[in-house]
Design a protein around this motif. Structure first.
Motif, PDB file in Angstrom:
ATOM      1  N   VAL A 196      39.540  35.245  31.689  1.00 24.88           N
ATOM      2  CA  VAL A 196      38.103  35.354  31.913  1.00 24.88           C
ATOM      3  C   VAL A 196      37.383  35.130  30.592  1.00 24.88           C
ATOM      4  CG1 VAL A 196      38.073  37.862  31.565  1.00 24.88           C
ATOM      5  CG2 VAL A 196      36.301  36.798  32.967  1.00 24.88           C
ATOM      6  N   GLN A 197      36.182  34.630  30.662  1.00 24.36           N
ATOM      7  CA  GLN A 197      35.385  34.440  29.455  1.00 24.36           C
ATOM      8  C   GLN A 197      34.758  35.762  29.017  1.00 24.36           C
ATOM      9  OE1 GLN A 197      32.544  31.283  30.275  1.00 24.36           O
ATOM     10  NE2 GLN A 197      33.929  29.757  29.380  1.00 24.36           N
ATOM     11  N   ALA A 198      34.484  35.845  27.744  1.00 28.94           N
ATOM     12  CA  ALA A 198      33.820  37.040  27.210  1.00 28.94           C
ATOM     13  C   ALA A 198      32.509  37.274  27.972  1.00 28.94           C
ATOM     14  CB  ALA A 198      33.552  36.863  25.730  1.00 28.94           C
ATOM     15  N   GLY A 199      32.267  38.550  28.288  1.00 28.89           N
ATOM     16  CA  GLY A 199      31.100  38.908  29.072  1.00 28.89           C
ATOM     17  C   GLY A 199      31.354  38.964  30.562  1.00 28.89           C
ATOM     18  N   GLY A 200      32.506  38.473  30.974  1.00 32.32           N
ATOM     19  CA  GLY A 200      32.844  38.451  32.391  1.00 32.32           C
ATOM     20  C   GLY A 200      33.434  39.760  32.875  1.00 32.32           C
ATOM     21  N   SER A 201      33.872  39.749  34.136  1.00 38.51           N
ATOM     22  CA  SER A 201      34.398  40.954  34.778  1.00 38.51           C
ATOM     23  C   SER A 201      35.706  40.645  35.487  1.00 38.51           C
ATOM     24  CB  SER A 201      33.396  41.490  35.804  1.00 38.51           C
ATOM     25  OG  SER A 201      32.181  41.867  35.202  1.00 38.51           O
ATOM     26  N   LEU A 202      36.524  41.667  35.587  1.00 42.41           N
ATOM     27  CA  LEU A 202      37.732  41.631  36.398  1.00 42.41           C
ATOM     28  C   LEU A 202      37.918  43.001  37.026  1.00 42.41           C
ATOM     29  CD1 LEU A 202      40.414  39.847  34.139  1.00 42.41           C
ATOM     30  CD2 LEU A 202      39.441  38.954  36.260  1.00 42.41           C
ATOM     31  N   ARG A 203      38.584  43.028  38.172  1.00 39.41           N
ATOM     32  CA  ARG A 203      38.969  44.297  38.765  1.00 39.41           C
ATOM     33  C   ARG A 203      40.476  44.308  38.961  1.00 39.41           C
ATOM     34  NH1 ARG A 203      37.568  47.474  44.415  1.00 39.41           N
ATOM     35  NH2 ARG A 203      38.937  45.887  45.318  1.00 39.41           N
ATOM     36  N   LEU A 204      41.112  45.261  38.314  1.00 43.14           N
ATOM     37  CA  LEU A 204      42.547  45.446  38.481  1.00 43.14           C
ATOM     38  C   LEU A 204      42.803  46.442  39.608  1.00 43.14           C
ATOM     39  CD1 LEU A 204      43.720  45.767  34.765  1.00 43.14           C
ATOM     40  CD2 LEU A 204      43.339  43.705  36.122  1.00 43.14           C
ATOM     41  N   SER A 205      43.878  46.205  40.326  1.00 43.00           N
ATOM     42  CA  SER A 205      44.313  47.116  41.383  1.00 43.00           C
ATOM     43  C   SER A 205      45.758  47.515  41.122  1.00 43.00           C
ATOM     44  CB  SER A 205      44.219  46.445  42.752  1.00 43.00           C
ATOM     45  OG  SER A 205      42.908  46.057  43.050  1.00 43.00           O
ATOM     46  N   CYS A 206      46.095  48.701  41.553  1.00 42.82           N
ATOM     47  CA  CYS A 206      47.479  49.176  41.453  1.00 42.82           C
ATOM     48  C   CYS A 206      47.821  49.876  42.760  1.00 42.82           C
ATOM     49  CB  CYS A 206      47.648  50.113  40.270  1.00 42.82           C
ATOM     50  SG  CYS A 206      49.250  50.931  40.199  1.00 42.82           S
ATOM     51  N   ALA A 207      48.718  49.278  43.511  1.00 41.73           N
ATOM     52  CA  ALA A 207      49.155  49.841  44.778  1.00 41.73           C
ATOM     53  C   ALA A 207      50.429  50.646  44.559  1.00 41.73           C
ATOM     54  CB  ALA A 207      49.401  48.728  45.784  1.00 41.73           C
ATOM     55  N   ALA A 208      50.408  51.882  44.987  1.00 41.33           N
ATOM     56  CA  ALA A 208      51.537  52.790  44.765  1.00 41.33           C
ATOM     57  C   ALA A 208      52.285  53.056  46.059  1.00 41.33           C
ATOM     58  CB  ALA A 208      51.038  54.107  44.180  1.00 41.33           C
ATOM     59  N   SER A 209      53.583  53.193  45.938  1.00 43.07           N
ATOM     60  CA  SER A 209      54.420  53.601  47.068  1.00 43.07           C
ATOM     61  C   SER A 209      55.547  54.485  46.539  1.00 43.07           C
ATOM     62  CB  SER A 209      54.981  52.386  47.803  1.00 43.07           C
ATOM     63  OG  SER A 209      55.764  51.586  46.931  1.00 43.07           O
ATOM     64  N   GLY A 210      56.074  55.315  47.426  1.00 40.97           N
ATOM     65  CA  GLY A 210      57.179  56.184  47.029  1.00 40.97           C
ATOM     66  C   GLY A 210      56.749  57.470  46.345  1.00 40.97           C
ATOM     67  N   ILE A 211      55.435  57.708  46.256  1.00 38.71           N
ATOM     68  CA  ILE A 211      54.921  58.947  45.685  1.00 38.71           C
ATOM     69  C   ILE A 211      53.885  59.528  46.635  1.00 38.71           C
ATOM     70  CG2 ILE A 211      55.306  58.291  43.285  1.00 38.71           C
ATOM     71  CD1 ILE A 211      52.286  57.632  43.101  1.00 38.71           C
ATOM     72  N   ILE A 212      53.612  60.824  46.469  1.00 38.66           N
ATOM     73  CA  ILE A 212      52.487  61.423  47.196  1.00 38.66           C
ATOM     74  C   ILE A 212      51.256  61.138  46.353  1.00 38.66           C
ATOM     75  CG2 ILE A 212      51.545  63.499  48.243  1.00 38.66           C
ATOM     76  CD1 ILE A 212      54.400  64.630  48.262  1.00 38.66           C
ATOM     77  N   PHE A 213      50.631  60.024  46.627  1.00 38.92           N
ATOM     78  CA  PHE A 213      49.601  59.471  45.757  1.00 38.92           C
ATOM     79  C   PHE A 213      48.494  60.477  45.463  1.00 38.92           C
ATOM     80  CE2 PHE A 213      47.418  55.958  43.815  1.00 38.92           C
ATOM     81  CZ  PHE A 213      46.062  56.188  44.051  1.00 38.92           C
ATOM     82  N   SER A 214      48.054  61.201  46.454  1.00 33.97           N
ATOM     83  CA  SER A 214      46.849  62.028  46.300  1.00 33.97           C
ATOM     84  C   SER A 214      47.011  63.143  45.280  1.00 33.97           C
ATOM     85  CB  SER A 214      46.435  62.598  47.652  1.00 33.97           C
ATOM     86  OG  SER A 214      47.459  63.433  48.164  1.00 33.97           O
ATOM     87  N   ILE A 215      48.234  63.551  44.985  1.00 37.73           N
ATOM     88  CA  ILE A 215      48.409  64.664  44.051  1.00 37.73           C
ATOM     89  C   ILE A 215      48.783  64.185  42.647  1.00 37.73           C
ATOM     90  CG2 ILE A 215      49.042  66.255  45.899  1.00 37.73           C
ATOM     91  CD1 ILE A 215      51.946  66.082  44.952  1.00 37.73           C
ATOM     92  N   ASN A 216      48.895  62.880  42.479  1.00 35.44           N
ATOM     93  CA  ASN A 216      49.229  62.323  41.168  1.00 35.44           C
ATOM     94  C   ASN A 216      47.983  61.983  40.372  1.00 35.44           C
ATOM     95  OD1 ASN A 216      52.315  61.207  40.576  1.00 35.44           O
ATOM     96  ND2 ASN A 216      51.914  61.710  42.714  1.00 35.44           N
ATOM     97  N   ALA A 217      48.031  62.244  39.086  1.00 34.61           N
ATOM     98  CA  ALA A 217      47.046  61.657  38.184  1.00 34.61           C
ATOM     99  C   ALA A 217      47.426  60.192  37.998  1.00 34.61           C
ATOM    100  CB  ALA A 217      47.036  62.371  36.840  1.00 34.61           C
TER     101      ALA A 217
END
Length: 115
Positions: free
Chosen positions: A12-33
């Protein structure tokens, strides 16, 4: 088996935006930091942002006001919205999950910001 799979990186060029995603499996996601770290070329890995199970967030000074971390417990996914990107944000970005002091790491996604 725990898996953290990052996506959304790219060039991306300077000044632009990106959105990173991280999909989790194998953990109880809601209780993890959940967190995002990054490792710039030739430098040590550093914390970018983290969000607790209760939704409390904290950020590195270098990204405050530009990056936003959020989580969707229904989708077992954590996001990092990155705005006003700078060349110094260029790094491999890693997702982490932490529970009781133990962390899992994703494989990383490259973010490159051109000037």
């Amino acid at each position: 088996q725990v898996q953290l799979v990052e996506s959304g990186g790219g060039l991306v060029q300077a000044g632009g935006s990106l959105r990173l995603s991280c999909a989790a499996s194998g953990i109880i996601f809601s209780i993890n930091a959940m967190g995002w770290y990054r490792q710039p070329p030739g430098k040590q890995r550093e914390l970018v942002a983290r969000i607790t199970s209760g939704g409390t967030t904290n950020y590195a000074d270098s990204v405050k006001g530009r990056f936003t971390i959020s989580r969707d417990n229904a989708k077992n996914t954590v996001y990092l919205q990155m705005n006003s990107l700078k060349p110094e944000d260029t790094a491999v970005y890693y997702c982490t999950s932490t529970l009781r002091g133990y962390s899992y790491w994703g494989q990383g996604t490259q973010v490159t910001v051109s000037s």
